[in-house]
Every structure is written in C-alpha cells, then in structure tokens.
Design a protein around this motif. Structure first.
Motif, PDB file in Angstrom:
ATOM      1  N   ALA A  11      31.159  46.564  25.402  1.00  0.00           N
ATOM      2  CA  ALA A  11      30.218  46.635  26.523  1.00  0.00           C
ATOM      3  C   ALA A  11      30.150  45.301  27.254  1.00  0.00           C
ATOM      4  O   ALA A  11      30.055  45.258  28.488  1.00  0.00           O
ATOM      5  N   GLU A  12      30.209  44.202  26.518  1.00  0.00           N
ATOM      6  CA  GLU A  12      30.192  42.886  27.160  1.00  0.00           C
ATOM      7  C   GLU A  12      31.449  42.664  27.991  1.00  0.00           C
ATOM      8  O   GLU A  12      31.389  42.064  29.086  1.00  0.00           O
ATOM      9  N   PHE A  13      32.574  43.165  27.516  1.00  0.00           N
ATOM     10  CA  PHE A  13      33.806  43.031  28.291  1.00  0.00           C
ATOM     11  C   PHE A  13      33.703  43.807  29.597  1.00  0.00           C
ATOM     12  O   PHE A  13      34.164  43.330  30.648  1.00  0.00           O
ATOM     13  N   GLU A  14      33.106  44.994  29.554  1.00  0.00           N
ATOM     14  CA  GLU A  14      32.945  45.774  30.786  1.00  0.00           C
ATOM     15  C   GLU A  14      32.056  45.039  31.779  1.00  0.00           C
ATOM     16  O   GLU A  14      32.285  45.094  32.991  1.00  0.00           O
ATOM     17  N   THR A  15      31.043  44.344  31.280  1.00  0.00           N
ATOM     18  CA  THR A  15      30.190  43.546  32.162  1.00  0.00           C
ATOM     19  C   THR A  15      30.996  42.428  32.812  1.00  0.00           C
ATOM     20  O   THR A  15      30.862  42.152  34.013  1.00  0.00           O
ATOM     21  N   PHE A  16      31.825  41.766  32.024  1.00  0.00           N
ATOM     22  CA  PHE A  16      32.671  40.698  32.549  1.00  0.00           C
ATOM     23  C   PHE A  16      33.604  41.225  33.646  1.00  0.00           C
ATOM     24  O   PHE A  16      33.830  40.553  34.659  1.00  0.00           O
ATOM     25  N   MET A  17      34.134  42.424  33.474  1.00  0.00           N
ATOM     26  CA  MET A  17      35.085  42.965  34.436  1.00  0.00           C
ATOM     27  C   MET A  17      34.450  43.264  35.789  1.00  0.00           C
ATOM     28  O   MET A  17      35.154  43.484  36.775  1.00  0.00           O
ATOM     29  N   ARG A  18      33.138  43.260  35.864  1.00  0.00           N
ATOM     30  CA  ARG A  18      32.456  43.486  37.151  1.00  0.00           C
ATOM     31  C   ARG A  18      32.361  42.206  37.980  1.00  0.00           C
ATOM     32  O   ARG A  18      31.921  42.245  39.135  1.00  0.00           O
ATOM     33  N   VAL A  19      32.762  41.075  37.416  1.00  0.00           N
ATOM     34  CA  VAL A  19      32.644  39.779  38.095  1.00  0.00           C
ATOM     35  C   VAL A  19      34.001  39.360  38.640  1.00  0.00           C
ATOM     36  O   VAL A  19      35.010  39.408  37.930  1.00  0.00           O
ATOM     37  N   ILE A  20      34.032  38.937  39.897  1.00  0.00           N
ATOM     38  CA  ILE A  20      35.253  38.434  40.519  1.00  0.00           C
ATOM     39  C   ILE A  20      35.274  36.920  40.362  1.00  0.00           C
ATOM     40  O   ILE A  20      34.341  36.226  40.765  1.00  0.00           O
ATOM     41  N   SER A  21      36.340  36.387  39.788  1.00  0.00           N
ATOM     42  CA  SER A  21      36.399  34.957  39.469  1.00  0.00           C
ATOM     43  C   SER A  21      36.901  34.141  40.651  1.00  0.00           C
ATOM     44  O   SER A  21      37.570  34.663  41.556  1.00  0.00           O
ATOM     45  N   PRO A  22      36.635  32.823  40.658  1.00  0.00           N
ATOM     46  CA  PRO A  22      37.186  31.953  41.700  1.00  0.00           C
ATOM     47  C   PRO A  22      38.720  31.982  41.735  1.00  0.00           C
ATOM     48  O   PRO A  22      39.318  31.867  42.807  1.00  0.00           O
ATOM     49  N   TRP A  23      39.382  32.135  40.588  1.00  0.00           N
ATOM     50  CA  TRP A  23      40.843  32.191  40.552  1.00  0.00           C
ATOM     51  C   TRP A  23      41.345  33.355  41.403  1.00  0.00           C
ATOM     52  O   TRP A  23      42.321  33.212  42.150  1.00  0.00           O
ATOM     53  N   GLU A  24      40.691  34.482  41.312  1.00  0.00           N
ATOM     54  CA  GLU A  24      41.112  35.659  42.077  1.00  0.00           C
ATOM     55  C   GLU A  24      40.942  35.429  43.580  1.00  0.00           C
ATOM     56  O   GLU A  24      41.794  35.814  44.381  1.00  0.00           O
ATOM     57  N   ARG A  25      39.839  34.787  43.946  1.00  0.00           N
ATOM     58  CA  ARG A  25      39.636  34.496  45.377  1.00  0.00           C
ATOM     59  C   ARG A  25      40.619  33.437  45.874  1.00  0.00           C
ATOM     60  O   ARG A  25      41.080  33.486  47.008  1.00  0.00           O
ATOM     61  N   GLU A  26      40.918  32.480  44.974  1.00  0.00           N
ATOM     62  CA  GLU A  26      41.825  31.384  45.367  1.00  0.00           C
ATOM     63  C   GLU A  26      43.250  31.871  45.600  1.00  0.00           C
ATOM     64  O   GLU A  26      43.876  31.531  46.596  1.00  0.00           O
ATOM     65  N   TYR A  27      43.764  32.692  44.692  1.00  0.00           N
ATOM     66  CA  TYR A  27      45.182  33.035  44.736  1.00  0.00           C
ATOM     67  C   TYR A  27      45.507  34.426  45.277  1.00  0.00           C
ATOM     68  O   TYR A  27      46.654  34.702  45.609  1.00  0.00           O
ATOM     69  N   LEU A  28      44.518  35.292  45.329  1.00  0.00           N
ATOM     70  CA  LEU A  28      44.791  36.654  45.775  1.00  0.00           C
ATOM     71  C   LEU A  28      44.255  36.975  47.175  1.00  0.00           C
ATOM     72  O   LEU A  28      44.777  37.865  47.842  1.00  0.00           O
ATOM     73  N   LEU A  29      43.219  36.268  47.586  1.00  0.00           N
ATOM     74  CA  LEU A  29      42.531  36.604  48.821  1.00  0.00           C
ATOM     75  C   LEU A  29      43.482  36.770  50.021  1.00  0.00           C
ATOM     76  O   LEU A  29      43.453  37.784  50.715  1.00  0.00           O
ATOM     77  N   LEU A  30      44.344  35.791  50.235  1.00  0.00           N
ATOM     78  CA  LEU A  30      45.215  35.808  51.407  1.00  0.00           C
ATOM     79  C   LEU A  30      46.701  35.908  51.078  1.00  0.00           C
ATOM     80  O   LEU A  30      47.548  35.823  51.957  1.00  0.00           O
ATOM     81  N   ASN A  31      47.015  36.070  49.784  1.00  0.00           N
ATOM     82  CA  ASN A  31      48.421  36.030  49.372  1.00  0.00           C
ATOM     83  C   ASN A  31      49.003  37.373  48.949  1.00  0.00           C
ATOM     84  O   ASN A  31      50.222  37.495  48.840  1.00  0.00           O
ATOM     85  N   VAL A  32      48.189  38.380  48.742  1.00  0.00           N
ATOM     86  CA  VAL A  32      48.734  39.633  48.225  1.00  0.00           C
ATOM     87  C   VAL A  32      48.515  40.763  49.205  1.00  0.00           C
ATOM     88  O   VAL A  32      47.765  40.636  50.162  1.00  0.00           O
TER      89      VAL A  32
END
Length: 467
Positions: free
Chosen positions: A446-467
C-alpha cells in the motif's frame, strides 16, 4: 538559539529499571510530581501511537484500548485492504494494551512533569497480537530461550541534522552550526564538526540520561552533518525500546534548536545513507558464556551457522531492514552501504562484518539495515536469520578478503522485489508468524502505491520536454 527545556538535577536520576509493578510505578511518579503519562505502543513503522492521560486516570485503569487498525496504518496514514488479513468482524475492534512498567521513564522535554510507558498489545482473550512489532520480537526471543540461548545486541544508529524543511519539493541542506556556517565538505570523525552542535548534543545526553538511555559513543559520520550514536550492548527487547525512545529524543532535542533530525535512509543526494548496524552475539543461558567461542577461544560451528543464516535469509527480510522506497537509494555500489551478503573479518564493505574482539565478545555485525527501520522488527528479523542458520546447521561461505563492492548484487533492489521475497519464505513466516508476514506485506504494498502517485523531479527534468 531556541529556549531549551533544561533537565533538573533531581530529574536526571530518573532510572526506571527498578519499577516492576503498578504500585512501584505510582510511587515512582509521585516522587517526581508526574501529572501526565504518555501511553505508547510502537506501530509497524516504529511510530509511537497511543494516548496521553492524567496520571490519576492512568492509575485508576492502566489498561488502554486502541483499535487493531493501528497496526495496519501506512506511513502516509492510509490503510491496505483488510480482506483476507483479518476477520471482517474484528477488523477494527479494540485491543487490550498493557503497560510494561520496566519501560517507565520521564519525558524530559515536556512542559509539565510527564512520564511515558511502552505497552504490549493483546487480544481480548489474552493472546498476544501477532502483528505488533514488540510481540514479534518477543516471539523470536522465546524461540532462542527454548534452545537455551540468549541473544545480546548493540545497535548503532546514524542520522542527519538538516535545516528545517517545510516544502517537500525542496532538497534538504545541512544546518548552520555555532560558527554560523553549514558543513560543505565531509568531516568524518571530526570532533570540531560535532562541536558545532554542542548545545544540541548536551540536551540529547541530558534527555537520554533522564530516560535511562545508555549512550556509548557519539561520532561524526561520513556525510555532511551526519552523526552516529552507539548504544551499549544488552538484552534485545530493552535495546529495541531504547532505539524507539532514542529516535524521538533526538528529534525533540533538535527541534528545540530549530534543526531537524532525520533517520531517512537516504535524505540527501550525493551523500552517504544512514544505517542501523546491529551487533549480535548469543550466550548460553546455562553457562552465561558466548556460544560463538569454544573453550580454546576459537569460533564454533554455531558462529559460522549464525553467519550462514544471514547469508541465506537476509534477502527474504529486506523489506523489514529497508522498509521504504527511499531505503533502496542507500544500497548502491558507489555508496558505503552493502549490496550483498558476503562476510569478512573487519571488512566494512561486506554486509556481515566480524569486528576484532576477544573470544568472549565475538559477534556478528549486520550492516544491511537502514536507520529508517523499526528497531523491534529489525532486531527480530536479524536474529531470526541467525536462529534459522543455527537450527538448520547451515555453512557459511569463506570470509571475504577483498572489496565486496566489486561483486554482484545479492539483495533486492527495490521494495516490491523485497516484499515478494518476504512472502515466498516459508521458513521466515514460521519464525516471524504467517499473519505478521501477510499484514506487513500488505502495508508495504500500500505504501508503494502511495509513492507511485507522486511525480518526482527526475521525471520532470528528463521527460518533460524530451519524450
């Protein structure tokens, strides 16, 4: 500097070791003018749950009730699906919590004279609650006792001091010390770096003494404003109680100085993680002697089997030793943390280290657990590994005489992988309890599912404009 709550001289002698009964507890509190008492029970995360009540109310009815759900709560305050874990009729029924008066101590930072006492959880028919961390550890200790063995442990707890951080989107930073400057470079074992926070550590020592917490040593660890405090060796339940109380003590003392103390496994990127190393030995109840050494001072088969039990079963209990998604950020090849179950004599790169010692003090240091773990469950799980190794007569590998970091990963790399290994180990379920394994696994998932609802800075840094 924040105003500090000083510990009065008379309160320092607040040892709780002689208190064994309700009448003795009443006399102990009356002598100190205690007006309130915190009735605590450690949950799965090692968080203190319970009630605060007037001392008079406590003595009129020292047994406390809390719902069973207190042992199903995730670190984010949510609950897994109860289906299949407990009878739906009793899913949120009240438990009976009975005080262990041996844990009675002062709460030295409280404004009013306050005491605290740790409780054990029971069902209404008198059965211990199988999923309560303190009861899990007690059960493991009973298995040792049935064999005529008595474990001895000594925890080492690492933590960071950081600037107050009220926005989780911002990274943590080292705090400013008495010099007016934060640490920039690493200051391993530096006395001067510890002296930067002398006033804080004075309070930690005073608060610890007031609670009967026995600190052995204080050192500066490798990270910026990372500290380590070692506790004296002793009986596992008492030491787990001390770590449970000690974590709160450090946090409370730090807050008085407008600093955060954190036991996160990896709170700051590019800094070492924080561990909770557990030194372990086993003595014979009959003779009082260390069963890891024979009469000639040489290591015994039990010693090597204890190590082998850790080598076989540590991967199965990783979700206890590293209980959160963040915990696995510490366990990387380029960090100081172990990545496998190798062992060696005085080899700090291995997951299992045998420190230099006399035959009487021969012990095994488990270097895998992180400091974010529940101390009751960490000690229970580690002792369970050693117990299974001795009972099964397992044989350890040869000691490693090289850097273990060059070898393959032998531990789970993430929380879900660790939970799966936990669920698949029938041997560990037999020792820790099948119901506990099911309950703990559900909470971690259940804690892992909670974590999966959060978008990390790494995802915004590398995925936002590159994928």
């Amino acid at each position: 500097m924040a105003k500090r709550t000083k510990v009065a001289e008379k309160d320092v002698v607040a040892s709780h070791r002689g208190v064994k009964s309700l009448s003795e507890a009443k006399a102990w509190m009356a002598a100190r003018g205690i007006t309130e008492i915190e009735c605590q029970v450690p949950d799965l995360a090692g968080v203190a749950r319970g009630k605060i009540m007037p001392a008079s109310k406590f003595f009129s009815s020292p047994v406390m009730n809390l719902p069973l759900s207190v042992f199903f709560q995730t670190i984010s305050g949510e609950y897994p699906d109860y289906e299949g874990l407990v009878d739906s009729v009793i899913a949120d029924s009240d438990l009976v919590l009975e005080p262990d008066f041996a844990t009675l101590s002062a709460v030295p930072w409280a404004q009013d004279p306050t005491a605290q006492v740790i409780h054990d959880a029971f069902h209404r028919d008198g059965r211990p609650v199988e999923v309560a961390p303190r009861q899990v550890l007690k059960h493991v200790l009973s298995l040792y006792a049935n064999r005529g063995w008595k474990p001895v442990v000594a925890p080492e707890i690492e933590f960071y001091l950081v600037e107050p951080n009220t926005d989780p989107d911002y990274p943590l930073k080292p705090p400013v010390g008495r010099s007016g400057r934060p640490e920039i470079g690493r200051q391993s074992y530096s006395i001067q770096a510890v002296n930067e926070f002398d006033a804080l550590f004075e309070d930690i020592y005073a608060y610890s003494e007031a609670q009967g917490l026995e600190i052995d040593t204080l050192i500066h660890e490798d990270g910026a404003a990372q500290m380590e405090i070692n506790l004296r060796h002793g009986e596992p339940l008492a030491l787990a109680d001390q770590v449970f109380l000690f974590k709160r003590t450090i946090r409370e003392a730090a807050l008085l100085h407008k600093i955060y103390a954190t036991f996160m496994a990896k709170p700051i990127a590019n800094e070492p993680g924080s561990a909770m190393h557990i030194h372990q030995s086993v003595v014979s109840v009959a003779t009082g002697e260390n069963i890891f050494s024979d009469k000639d001072g040489d290591p015994t088969p039990e010693f090597f089997s204890f190590i082998a039990g850790h080598q076989k079963y540590l991967p199965a209990v990783m979700c206890i030793l590293a209980p959160y998604v963040n915990s696995y950020r510490r366990l990387t090849r380029d960090s100081m943390a172990p990545i496998n179950v190798q062992w060696g004599y005085d080899n700090r790169t291995a997951g299992l280290r045998v420190p230099p010692s006399s035959p009487e003090a021969r012990r095994v240091e488990n270097r895998v657990p992180s400091s974010d773990a529940n101390p009751y469950l960490v000690i229970a799980a580690s002792l369970a590994c050693g117990y299974l190794g001795m009972v099964e007569g397992l044989r350890a590998t040869d000691p490693l005489e090289r850097d273990a970091k060059d070898l393959d990963f032998e531990l789970p790399r993430g929380l879900l992988e660790a939970v799966a290994a936990f669920q698949q180990s029938e041997e560990m379920a037999d020792v820790l309890g099948h119901r506990f394994v099911a309950n703990y696994s559900a909470v971690k998932q259940a804690e892992f599912e909670t974590f999966m609802r959060v978008i990390s800075p790494w995802e915004r840094e590398y995925l936002l404009l590159n994928v």
